[in-house]
Design a protein around this motif. Structure first.
Motif, PDB file in Angstrom:
ATOM      1  N   THR A 187      19.896  -5.556  14.072  1.00  0.00           N
ATOM      2  CA  THR A 187      18.939  -5.717  12.987  1.00  0.00           C
ATOM      3  C   THR A 187      17.783  -4.751  13.183  1.00  0.00           C
ATOM      4  OG1 THR A 187      19.497  -8.045  12.804  1.00  0.00           O
ATOM      5  CG2 THR A 187      17.425  -7.343  11.817  1.00  0.00           C
ATOM      6  N   PRO A 188      17.403  -3.969  12.178  1.00  0.00           N
ATOM      7  CA  PRO A 188      16.289  -3.034  12.337  1.00  0.00           C
ATOM      8  C   PRO A 188      15.013  -3.755  12.752  1.00  0.00           C
ATOM      9  CG  PRO A 188      17.482  -2.619  10.296  1.00  0.00           C
ATOM     10  CD  PRO A 188      18.008  -3.903  10.836  1.00  0.00           C
ATOM     11  N   GLN A 189      14.253  -3.134  13.654  1.00  0.00           N
ATOM     12  CA  GLN A 189      13.012  -3.742  14.128  1.00  0.00           C
ATOM     13  C   GLN A 189      11.834  -3.382  13.239  1.00  0.00           C
ATOM     14  OE1 GLN A 189      13.040  -5.988  16.763  1.00  0.00           O
ATOM     15  NE2 GLN A 189      15.223  -5.689  16.356  1.00  0.00           N
ATOM     16  N   TYR A 190      12.060  -2.538  12.255  1.00  0.00           N
ATOM     17  CA  TYR A 190      10.980  -2.143  11.366  1.00  0.00           C
ATOM     18  C   TYR A 190      11.158  -2.807  10.004  1.00  0.00           C
ATOM     19  CZ  TYR A 190      14.443   0.932   9.205  1.00  0.00           C
ATOM     20  OH  TYR A 190      15.555   1.412   8.554  1.00  0.00           O
ATOM     21  N   ARG A 191      10.064  -2.834   9.244  1.00  0.00           N
ATOM     22  CA  ARG A 191      10.106  -3.368   7.879  1.00  0.00           C
ATOM     23  C   ARG A 191       9.578  -2.300   6.932  1.00  0.00           C
ATOM     24  NH1 ARG A 191      12.337  -8.030   5.876  1.00  0.00           N
ATOM     25  NH2 ARG A 191      10.447  -8.632   4.743  1.00  0.00           N
ATOM     26  N   THR A 192      10.271  -2.117   5.820  1.00  0.00           N
ATOM     27  CA  THR A 192       9.864  -1.139   4.816  1.00  0.00           C
ATOM     28  C   THR A 192       9.320  -1.879   3.602  1.00  0.00           C
ATOM     29  OG1 THR A 192      11.588   0.400   5.554  1.00  0.00           O
ATOM     30  CG2 THR A 192      10.610   0.787   3.389  1.00  0.00           C
ATOM     31  N   LEU A 193       8.098  -1.530   3.215  1.00  0.00           N
ATOM     32  CA  LEU A 193       7.427  -2.183   2.095  1.00  0.00           C
ATOM     33  C   LEU A 193       7.051  -1.133   1.055  1.00  0.00           C
ATOM     34  CD1 LEU A 193       4.968  -4.466   4.143  1.00  0.00           C
ATOM     35  CD2 LEU A 193       7.278  -5.033   3.351  1.00  0.00           C
ATOM     36  N   ALA A 194       7.491  -1.330  -0.181  1.00  0.00           N
ATOM     37  CA  ALA A 194       7.117  -0.441  -1.284  1.00  0.00           C
ATOM     38  C   ALA A 194       5.862  -0.990  -1.962  1.00  0.00           C
ATOM     39  CB  ALA A 194       8.254  -0.354  -2.293  1.00  0.00           C
ATOM     40  N   VAL A 195       4.871  -0.134  -2.123  1.00  0.00           N
ATOM     41  CA  VAL A 195       3.641  -0.508  -2.832  1.00  0.00           C
ATOM     42  C   VAL A 195       3.776   0.053  -4.235  1.00  0.00           C
ATOM     43  CG1 VAL A 195       1.124  -0.427  -2.832  1.00  0.00           C
ATOM     44  CG2 VAL A 195       2.376  -0.404  -0.654  1.00  0.00           C
ATOM     45  N   ALA A 196       4.031  -0.825  -5.211  1.00  0.00           N
ATOM     46  CA  ALA A 196       4.481  -0.352  -6.525  1.00  0.00           C
ATOM     47  C   ALA A 196       3.796  -1.074  -7.673  1.00  0.00           C
ATOM     48  CB  ALA A 196       5.997  -0.526  -6.648  1.00  0.00           C
ATOM     49  N   ASN A 197       3.553  -0.320  -8.715  1.00  0.00           N
ATOM     50  CA  ASN A 197       3.111  -0.826 -10.014  1.00  0.00           C
ATOM     51  C   ASN A 197       3.211   0.353 -10.979  1.00  0.00           C
ATOM     52  OD1 ASN A 197       1.651  -1.719 -12.343  1.00  0.00           O
ATOM     53  ND2 ASN A 197       0.521  -3.173 -11.076  1.00  0.00           N
ATOM     54  N   GLN A 198       3.825   0.138 -12.138  1.00  0.00           N
ATOM     55  CA  GLN A 198       4.008   1.250 -13.070  1.00  0.00           C
ATOM     56  C   GLN A 198       2.699   1.707 -13.709  1.00  0.00           C
ATOM     57  OE1 GLN A 198       4.917  -1.806 -13.605  1.00  0.00           O
ATOM     58  NE2 GLN A 198       4.434  -2.448 -15.691  1.00  0.00           N
ATOM     59  N   LYS A 199       1.663   0.895 -13.604  1.00  0.00           N
ATOM     60  CA  LYS A 199       0.364   1.297 -14.146  1.00  0.00           C
ATOM     61  C   LYS A 199      -0.373   2.165 -13.139  1.00  0.00           C
ATOM     62  CE  LYS A 199      -2.194  -1.662 -16.348  1.00  0.00           C
ATOM     63  NZ  LYS A 199      -2.250  -0.959 -17.647  1.00  0.00           N
ATOM     64  N   GLY A 200      -1.075   3.167 -13.630  1.00  0.00           N
ATOM     65  CA  GLY A 200      -1.905   3.990 -12.771  1.00  0.00           C
ATOM     66  C   GLY A 200      -3.280   3.374 -12.587  1.00  0.00           C
ATOM     67  N   GLY A 201      -3.947   3.772 -11.527  1.00  0.00           N
ATOM     68  CA  GLY A 201      -5.320   3.350 -11.314  1.00  0.00           C
ATOM     69  C   GLY A 201      -5.508   1.901 -10.922  1.00  0.00           C
ATOM     70  N   VAL A 202      -4.469   1.295 -10.331  1.00  0.00           N
ATOM     71  CA  VAL A 202      -4.584  -0.116  -9.947  1.00  0.00           C
ATOM     72  C   VAL A 202      -4.838  -0.299  -8.454  1.00  0.00           C
ATOM     73  CG1 VAL A 202      -3.117  -0.857 -11.860  1.00  0.00           C
ATOM     74  CG2 VAL A 202      -2.087  -0.410  -9.622  1.00  0.00           C
ATOM     75  N   GLY A 203      -4.858   0.802  -7.699  1.00  0.00           N
ATOM     76  CA  GLY A 203      -5.156   0.707  -6.272  1.00  0.00           C
ATOM     77  C   GLY A 203      -3.944   0.814  -5.363  1.00  0.00           C
ATOM     78  N   LYS A 204      -2.841   1.398  -5.839  1.00  0.00           N
ATOM     79  CA  LYS A 204      -1.647   1.527  -4.989  1.00  0.00           C
ATOM     80  C   LYS A 204      -1.932   2.388  -3.757  1.00  0.00           C
ATOM     81  CE  LYS A 204       1.094   3.136  -8.208  1.00  0.00           C
ATOM     82  NZ  LYS A 204       0.245   2.918  -9.403  1.00  0.00           N
ATOM     83  N   THR A 205      -2.464   3.587  -4.005  1.00  0.00           N
ATOM     84  CA  THR A 205      -2.697   4.513  -2.897  1.00  0.00           C
ATOM     85  C   THR A 205      -3.769   3.979  -1.957  1.00  0.00           C
ATOM     86  OG1 THR A 205      -2.032   6.407  -4.241  1.00  0.00           O
ATOM     87  CG2 THR A 205      -3.393   6.855  -2.304  1.00  0.00           C
ATOM     88  N   THR A 206      -4.840   3.460  -2.505  1.00  0.00           N
ATOM     89  CA  THR A 206      -5.907   2.888  -1.682  1.00  0.00           C
ATOM     90  C   THR A 206      -5.368   1.764  -0.819  1.00  0.00           C
ATOM     91  OG1 THR A 206      -7.581   3.452  -3.333  1.00  0.00           O
ATOM     92  CG2 THR A 206      -8.152   1.745  -1.752  1.00  0.00           C
ATOM     93  N   THR A 207      -4.526   0.935  -1.408  1.00  0.00           N
ATOM     94  CA  THR A 207      -3.930  -0.172  -0.657  1.00  0.00           C
ATOM     95  C   THR A 207      -3.004   0.342   0.431  1.00  0.00           C
ATOM     96  OG1 THR A 207      -4.111  -1.737  -2.487  1.00  0.00           O
ATOM     97  CG2 THR A 207      -2.400  -2.180  -0.844  1.00  0.00           C
ATOM     98  N   THR A 208      -2.159   1.319   0.097  1.00  0.00           N
ATOM     99  CA  THR A 208      -1.230   1.862   1.086  1.00  0.00           C
ATOM    100  C   THR A 208      -1.979   2.441   2.275  1.00  0.00           C
ATOM    101  OG1 THR A 208       0.318   2.427  -0.698  1.00  0.00           O
ATOM    102  CG2 THR A 208       0.679   3.455   1.438  1.00  0.00           C
ATOM    103  N   ILE A 209      -2.997   3.254   2.014  1.00  0.00           N
ATOM    104  CA  ILE A 209      -3.753   3.908   3.084  1.00  0.00           C
ATOM    105  C   ILE A 209      -4.453   2.877   3.969  1.00  0.00           C
ATOM    106  CG2 ILE A 209      -5.801   5.318   3.549  1.00  0.00           C
ATOM    107  CD1 ILE A 209      -5.022   7.054   1.167  1.00  0.00           C
ATOM    108  N   ASN A 210      -5.150   1.953   3.347  1.00  0.00           N
ATOM    109  CA  ASN A 210      -5.985   1.035   4.128  1.00  0.00           C
ATOM    110  C   ASN A 210      -5.185  -0.095   4.763  1.00  0.00           C
ATOM    111  OD1 ASN A 210      -8.855   2.034   3.852  1.00  0.00           O
ATOM    112  ND2 ASN A 210      -8.194   2.035   1.717  1.00  0.00           N
ATOM    113  N   LEU A 211      -4.120  -0.521   4.123  1.00  0.00           N
ATOM    114  CA  LEU A 211      -3.245  -1.492   4.760  1.00  0.00           C
ATOM    115  C   LEU A 211      -2.555  -0.848   5.961  1.00  0.00           C
ATOM    116  CD1 LEU A 211      -1.863  -4.232   4.892  1.00  0.00           C
ATOM    117  CD2 LEU A 211      -0.211  -3.411   3.184  1.00  0.00           C
ATOM    118  N   GLY A 212      -2.082   0.382   5.794  1.00  0.00           N
ATOM    119  CA  GLY A 212      -1.474   1.091   6.912  1.00  0.00           C
ATOM    120  C   GLY A 212      -2.443   1.261   8.074  1.00  0.00           C
ATOM    121  N   THR A 213      -3.693   1.576   7.763  1.00  0.00           N
ATOM    122  CA  THR A 213      -4.719   1.731   8.795  1.00  0.00           C
ATOM    123  C   THR A 213      -4.953   0.421   9.526  1.00  0.00           C
ATOM    124  OG1 THR A 213      -5.810   3.499   7.556  1.00  0.00           O
ATOM    125  CG2 THR A 213      -7.127   2.347   9.207  1.00  0.00           C
ATOM    126  N   ALA A 214      -5.074  -0.662   8.770  1.00  0.00           N
ATOM    127  CA  ALA A 214      -5.322  -1.971   9.380  1.00  0.00           C
ATOM    128  C   ALA A 214      -4.151  -2.409  10.251  1.00  0.00           C
ATOM    129  CB  ALA A 214      -5.600  -3.003   8.293  1.00  0.00           C
TER     130      ALA A 214
END
Length: 263
Positions: free
Chosen positions: A3-30
């Protein structure tokens, strides 16, 4: 098969400007800050996650475009970030043409899944892959979902939030039915939340009543410091750890880890 020891999570929403990139960057940092080994995959042709983590266009020899065309491996694209244990596979404008170029390619929906599996075999301490999806539900986002264990949906607290949520939920169901039976909704993140605003509170009440505990307890507030951070090539957590937005992402990371351990 192990079983893979990693987890892959897609941060998705078809609308722009909802905070996908901000969430990806800061969640990854945390996540990296508490000892996780994290790869961010920038799958948005705008490349904002790459820029926001200090990787200028001039230093992106290979990008996720090359990965999807199978002209480079993910590990070839990988760039260090200001955050220890956090790296990024950057994007570029060429990625915008990938959907047309791969239109008639066999197994085109699994290009990213296969690339991540190859990368994970080369990086045995990998624990999380976060995919920053483009503001659409086309081939790039479907590739991300086909490669993922779960989806995180940033949802801006605005009038049409529920309408957009219904659309992306249908896409998740379709990908689960046709391409990736294990795909699940990890959670919904309320973003750009203003507790003084009646609309924000109304949207929150509506989303929580419809989606229950799929909505994270933590809501990400509107915050100037979060908006400023990308122009400095840093996550908000490095730019100003004590600001309300950064602290919210720290709490969100705790919730994500708890849900992942329960998965």
């Amino acid at each position: 098969m192990n079983t893979p020891q990693y987890r892959t999570l897609a941060v998705a929403n078809q609308k722009g400007g909802v905070g996908k990139t901000t969430t990806t960057i800061n969640l990854g940092t945390a996540l990296a800050a508490v000892g996780e080994r994290v790869l961010i995959v920038d799958l948005d042709p705008q490349g904002n996650a790459s820029t926001g983590l200090g990787v200028p266009s001039s230093e992106r020899e290979y990008t996720t475009y090359d990965v999807l065309r199978r002209e480079a491996a993910l590990i070839d694209t990988e760039k260090a970030t200001p955050v220890p244990r956090l790296t990024i596979a950057p994007s570029g404008m060429d990625l915008a043409g990938a959907e047309i170029e791969l239109l008639d390619v066999a197994n085109r929906h699994y290009r990213l899944r296969d690339a991540i599996a190859e990368y994970a075999a080369q990086v045995p301490d990998l624990t999380y892959v976060l995919i920053d999806c483009p503001p659409s539900l086309g081939l790039l986002t479907v590739n991300a979902m086909a490669a993922s264990h779960a989806v995180l949906i940033p949802l801006q607290c605005e009038f049409f939030a529920l309408e957009g949520l219904a659309q992306i939920m249908r896409t998740i169901d379709q990908v689960r039915d046709r391409l990736n039976p294990q795909l699940e909704l990890q959670g919904i993140i309320l973003t750009m939340y203003d507790g003084r605003n009646n609309l924000s509170r109304d949207v929150e009440d509506s989303v929580r009543s419809h989606m229950g505990d799929k909505v994270y307890k933590t809501a990400i507030p509107r915050n100037v410091r979060i908006s400023e951070a990308p122009s400095h090539g840093k996550p908000a957590l490095l730019y100003d750890l004590k600001c309300a937005g950064s602290q919210a992402y720290v709490r969100l990371a705790t919730e994500v880890i708890q849900r992942e351990r329960a998965a």
